[in-house]
Design an enzyme around this catalytic site. Sequence first.
Site, PDB file in Angstrom:
ATOM      1  CG  ASN A 199      -1.849   1.066   1.364  1.00 30.39           C
ATOM      2  OD1 ASN A 199      -1.800   2.018   0.573  1.00 30.39           O
ATOM      3  ND2 ASN A 199      -2.737   0.987   2.335  1.00 30.39           N
ATOM      4  NE  ARG A 230      -5.719   2.350  -0.676  1.00 30.78           N
ATOM      5  CZ  ARG A 230      -5.679   3.416   0.101  1.00 30.78           C
ATOM      6  NH1 ARG A 230      -4.605   3.676   0.819  1.00 30.78           N
ATOM      7  NH2 ARG A 230      -6.708   4.228   0.175  1.00 30.78           N
ATOM      8  CG  HIS A 264     -11.211   5.168   2.245  1.00 29.91           C
ATOM      9  ND1 HIS A 264     -11.674   6.379   2.674  1.00 29.91           N
ATOM     10  CD2 HIS A 264      -9.858   5.213   2.370  1.00 29.91           C
ATOM     11  CE1 HIS A 264     -10.656   7.147   3.041  1.00 29.91           C
ATOM     12  NE2 HIS A 264      -9.536   6.456   2.867  1.00 29.91           N
ATOM     13  CG  LEU A 296     -13.979   8.570  10.930  1.00 24.04           C
ATOM     14  CD1 LEU A 296     -14.528   9.069  12.263  1.00 24.04           C
ATOM     15  CD2 LEU A 296     -14.480   9.449   9.785  1.00 24.04           C
ATOM     16  N   GLY A 297      -9.459   8.183   8.925  1.00 23.56           N
ATOM     17  CA  GLY A 297      -7.999   8.170   9.064  1.00 23.56           C
ATOM     18  C   GLY A 297      -7.482   9.507   8.593  1.00 23.56           C
ATOM     19  N   GLY A 348      -6.975  10.145   5.441  1.00 22.94           N
ATOM     20  CA  GLY A 348      -8.056  10.270   4.469  1.00 22.94           C
ATOM     21  C   GLY A 348      -9.305   9.776   5.184  1.00 22.94           C
ATOM     22  NE  ARG A 368      -6.874  13.498   1.064  1.00 32.96           N
ATOM     23  CZ  ARG A 368      -7.041  12.185   0.930  1.00 32.96           C
ATOM     24  NH1 ARG A 368      -7.936  11.730   0.078  1.00 32.96           N
ATOM     25  NH2 ARG A 368      -6.322  11.332   1.625  1.00 32.96           N
ATOM     26  CG  ASP A 370      -1.271  12.836  14.095  1.00 33.65           C
ATOM     27  OD1 ASP A 370      -1.873  12.606  15.171  1.00 33.65           O
ATOM     28  OD2 ASP A 370      -0.647  11.967  13.458  1.00 33.65           O
ATOM     29  NE  ARG A 386      -1.586   9.618  16.878  1.00 29.25           N
ATOM     30  CZ  ARG A 386      -0.894   8.637  16.315  1.00 29.25           C
ATOM     31  NH1 ARG A 386      -0.581   7.584  17.014  1.00 29.25           N
ATOM     32  NH2 ARG A 386      -0.512   8.720  15.067  1.00 29.25           N
ATOM     33  N   GLY A 392      -7.487   4.860  11.622  1.00 29.34           N
ATOM     34  CA  GLY A 392      -6.723   5.424  12.742  1.00 29.34           C
ATOM     35  C   GLY A 392      -7.547   6.157  13.785  1.00 29.34           C
ATOM     36  CD  GLU A 449      -8.809   0.479  13.145  1.00 32.94           C
ATOM     37  OE1 GLU A 449      -7.757   0.147  13.735  1.00 32.94           O
ATOM     38  OE2 GLU A 449      -8.977   0.339  11.921  1.00 32.94           O
ATOM     39  CD  GLU A 487      -7.071   0.508   3.672  1.00 33.28           C
ATOM     40  OE1 GLU A 487      -6.203   0.795   4.531  1.00 33.28           O
ATOM     41  OE2 GLU A 487      -7.626   1.359   2.966  1.00 33.28           O
TER      42      GLU A 487
HETATM   43  P1  ADP Z   1      -3.996   6.767   6.729  1.00 31.56           P
HETATM   44  O1  ADP Z   1      -5.159   7.390   6.007  1.00 31.56           O
HETATM   45  O2  ADP Z   1      -2.701   7.484   6.516  1.00 31.56           O
HETATM   46  O3  ADP Z   1      -3.915   5.254   6.629  1.00 31.56           O
HETATM   47  P2  ADP Z   1      -4.618   6.232   9.521  1.00 31.56           P
HETATM   48  O4  ADP Z   1      -5.791   5.333   9.315  1.00 31.56           O
HETATM   49  O5  ADP Z   1      -3.348   5.635  10.015  1.00 31.56           O
HETATM   50  O6  ADP Z   1      -4.330   7.117   8.242  1.00 31.56           O
HETATM   51  O7  ADP Z   1      -5.084   7.380  10.530  1.00 31.56           O
HETATM   52  C1  ADP Z   1      -4.259   8.443  10.892  1.00 31.56           C
HETATM   53  C2  ADP Z   1      -5.016   9.311  11.893  1.00 31.56           C
HETATM   54  O8  ADP Z   1      -5.394   8.480  12.993  1.00 31.56           O
HETATM   55  C3  ADP Z   1      -4.198  10.457  12.453  1.00 31.56           C
HETATM   56  O9  ADP Z   1      -4.998  11.617  12.517  1.00 31.56           O
HETATM   57  C4  ADP Z   1      -3.861   9.972  13.853  1.00 31.56           C
HETATM   58  O10 ADP Z   1      -3.732  11.023  14.750  1.00 31.56           O
HETATM   59  C5  ADP Z   1      -5.075   9.143  14.175  1.00 31.56           C
HETATM   60  N1  ADP Z   1      -4.758   8.184  15.232  1.00 31.56           N
HETATM   61  C6  ADP Z   1      -4.000   7.092  15.156  1.00 31.56           C
HETATM   62  N2  ADP Z   1      -3.893   6.483  16.365  1.00 31.56           N
HETATM   63  C7  ADP Z   1      -4.620   7.235  17.213  1.00 31.56           C
HETATM   64  C8  ADP Z   1      -4.930   7.159  18.590  1.00 31.56           C
HETATM   65  N3  ADP Z   1      -4.416   6.175  19.349  1.00 31.56           N
HETATM   66  N4  ADP Z   1      -5.719   8.113  19.114  1.00 31.56           N
HETATM   67  C9  ADP Z   1      -6.201   9.103  18.347  1.00 31.56           C
HETATM   68  N5  ADP Z   1      -5.962   9.214  17.042  1.00 31.56           N
HETATM   69  C10 ADP Z   1      -5.190   8.310  16.475  1.00 31.56           C
END
Ligand code: ADP
Length: 395
Positions: free
Chosen positions: A9, A93, A181, A209-210, A212, A241, A283, A285, A328, A331, A379
Amino acid sequence: MSRAIISLNAGSSSIKFGLFLLTAEGPVHAAGGKLEGIGTAPRLIVRDQDGVVLAQRNWPDGGAMTHEGLLDDLYHWADAHLPHHRIVAVGHRVVHGGTHFAAPVRIDAAALEALEALSPLAPLHQPHNLAAIRAIAAMAPDLPQIACFDTAFHHDMPAVAARMALPRAYADRGYRRYGFHGLSYEYIADRLGAVDPALAAGRVIVAHLGNGASMCAMRGLRSIDTTMGFTALDGLMMGTRTGSLDPGVVVHLMEQEGLSGKAIEDLLYRQSGLLGVSGVSSDMRALHASNDPRAAEAIELFVWRAARHTAALMAGLEGLDGIVFTAGIGENDPVIRRMICARLAWTGIRIDDAANEANEPVISAPHSAVAVRVVPTDEERMIARHTARLLGEAA
Ligand code: ADP
């Protein structure tokens, strides 16, 4: 010697990968990891299926190292460290399959050319996905490579959900809502069918919700609508975005501010979203950790938009039986899940706070009118299954 496949990926600054053994029961995850920091200071971490670190490597002065160079290193590492495995295929992917690719496909020169033509529709992802395919082809020209598309899951969405209100001639030229997705949604659909068949048969919104972010409305585990459209820019607010934006803004930026197409692309894909509104970070976090009021405003907007799109998808579903959070933020972030569900309290949705804080599989309260689940996405595993199937193996 056991036979193995690699799933890749490849993104702009990172490459996630998995090594899967082919068995009579389907692909079994043996190792996986991430190459991060491409373009700055690349670092590699590989773990086995129990999370034990198998390899770690840093390239502190590797800012100039390309995806191709790093993949070459990774491929040779896999070959050298896994003497009992033989890599028989690589699955990728690929974000955009256009109107033509409705299912995974073995890559040949013609397929690669057709996919390159779609790059302008997914500038953040497609060029990197295809660079990985070319890099592997240069290293191992005879190795089968399989492309798995993020658009495929939505291919049979109802026509009314796929159509854009442009003049008809544009639809004939491929202007439609594709959705993305799809590998994540396909994996979640599969899991939901296994863990909660009753909910799976109903009306479910999956919130991926990541960095992307998108949502998919499923009825009987099939996509009937989704928030991303022609490109992966539409819908929810994301890390960098905008998500949905009045198209008049784009015209205004061009006409009044004199921005070029490239500058607008950069603005909408890379400088906006959580990063643009907070001025702090893309990010989630980092936003939670920040005292800057703009970080709180970015979070508020992210949640507002997520609730608004949930309500819009409910119209197509004619109600709602369940929400599944994944990726991210979905979950791992109880605060965002609680805030989104609070904005949807009018649906009768109720969260169990302790279950939510603990990221449990079911986080709705017993009396909630809408089931709420947390399902980790995978994925890479979905890519491995498709790749095995195309090789004629158990998937
Ligand atoms: P991608 O689209 O790059 O695959 P991810 O699914 O890894 O992205 O998600 C990234 C997002 O998830 C970031 O905003 C990150 O801060 C958030 N994230 C990851 N782990 C945690 C966590 N333990 N608590 C809160 N947010 C998290």
